[in-house]
Design an enzyme around this catalytic site. Structure first.
Site, PDB file in Angstrom:
ATOM      1  N   SER A 131       0.857  -1.186   0.000  1.00 29.44           N
ATOM      2  CA  SER A 131       0.000   0.000   0.000  1.00 29.44           C
ATOM      3  C   SER A 131       0.887   1.227   0.000  1.00 29.44           C
ATOM      4  O   SER A 131       2.018   1.197   0.482  1.00 29.44           O
ATOM      5  CB  SER A 131      -0.882   0.006   1.254  1.00 29.44           C
ATOM      6  OG  SER A 131      -1.533   1.253   1.424  1.00 29.44           O
ATOM      7  N   TYR A 144      -2.324  -0.938  10.408  1.00 26.71           N
ATOM      8  CA  TYR A 144      -2.250  -1.103   8.952  1.00 26.71           C
ATOM      9  C   TYR A 144      -0.985  -0.455   8.398  1.00 26.71           C
ATOM     10  O   TYR A 144      -0.236  -1.079   7.629  1.00 26.71           O
ATOM     11  CB  TYR A 144      -3.484  -0.476   8.310  1.00 26.71           C
ATOM     12  CG  TYR A 144      -3.542  -0.615   6.807  1.00 26.71           C
ATOM     13  CD1 TYR A 144      -3.883  -1.823   6.219  1.00 26.71           C
ATOM     14  CD2 TYR A 144      -3.271   0.466   5.975  1.00 26.71           C
ATOM     15  CE1 TYR A 144      -3.953  -1.959   4.838  1.00 26.71           C
ATOM     16  CE2 TYR A 144      -3.333   0.351   4.598  1.00 26.71           C
ATOM     17  CZ  TYR A 144      -3.675  -0.868   4.032  1.00 26.71           C
ATOM     18  OH  TYR A 144      -3.726  -0.995   2.668  1.00 26.71           O
TER      19      TYR A 144
END
Length: 254
Positions: A131, A144
């Protein structure tokens, strides 16, 4: 590997979004595709659509079953399964542990199972769906962000360690992608990611461009490269800008 025609490909987390788009693209290019999801029912229709094979279960233990389904050989492994864990430093330890297990250790376990075969024959391709949060950090999502940094770091380590022995590695680092994960990202996702969100198919296109160029970093949002350079050249200014974004988010929620 100049073509994926006939290659044995595994895509984890293929129940929708980026994973499904990547699986469809490999199948369209002539690969033999195994699709994986924790719930096999989520990928059954996709497997029927692309002529693939379903291997259900945890992404970190899929290698042996997928290898058998592909006749003994995996050429490309797409470690795409991921967990969007929100929260801050006060998040419960089980949230941190689960994010670490899914976003990092599943990649480590897969690589450990794949590398002996790949090193022996001198070829193999590992695709890590990370990501932009793994390069830049995301507000409101400490587990995350931290674990996606770990995913990028592990992919980088794989590449620098085994590139000369035929192992090709790609790290996919998109910003917002129109998937269930974005829909569930809440107000932080609405503020930071939604305005420039792209379709999952654009991520698959970016991956295939990077594969054709043998390029490690896959940036479906090209502007992320500029953000990353800015972060590296002036970390304090970058953190200051991100803190102002954090304050804007907090104000919007007040």
């Amino acid at each position: 590997m100049s073509t994926v025609q006939g290659a044995g490909v595994v895509v984890t987390g293929a129940g929708g979004g980026i994973g499904a788009a990547i699986a469809r693209r490999f199948a369209a290019e002539g690969a033999r595709v195994v699709v994986n999801d924790l719930d096999g029912g989520r990928v059954r229709a996709l497997a029927e659509e692309i002529g693939g094979t379903v291997v259900a279960g945890d992404a970190s233990v899929v290698v042996d079953a997928a290898r058998e389904a592909l006749g003994g050989r995996i050429d490309v492994f797409c470690a795409n399964a991921g967990l969007a864990s929100g929260g801050d430093a006060f998040a419960e330890e089980d949230v941190w542990a689960r994010a670490w297990d899914v976003n990092v250790m599943a990649h480590v376990r897969a690589a450990k199972a794949l590398l002996p075969e790949w090193l022996e024959r001198g070829s193999g391709r590992f695709v890590s769906t990370a990501s932009a949060a793994g390069l830049l950090t995301m507000i409101g999502a400490a587990p995350y962000s931290v674990t996606k940094h770990g995913a990028v770091a592990f992919a980088e380590w794989l590449s620098l360690t085994y590139r000369h022995r035929g192992v090709q590695v790609h790290s996919i680092c998109p910003q917002g992608v129109r998937t269930d994960m974005l829909s569930n990202a809440g107000s932080a996702g609405d503020l930071v990611l939604a305005p420039t969100a792209i379709e999952p198919e654009a991520v698959a296109d970016a991956l295939f461009e990077a594969m054709a160029e043998d390029r490690f970093m896959v940036l479906p949002h090209p502007e992320v490269a500029g953000y990353y350079r800015h972060r590296a050249s002036d970390p304090d200014q970058w953190i200051g800008n991100m803190n102002r974004l954090q304050q804007k988010w907090e104000g919007a929620r007040a």
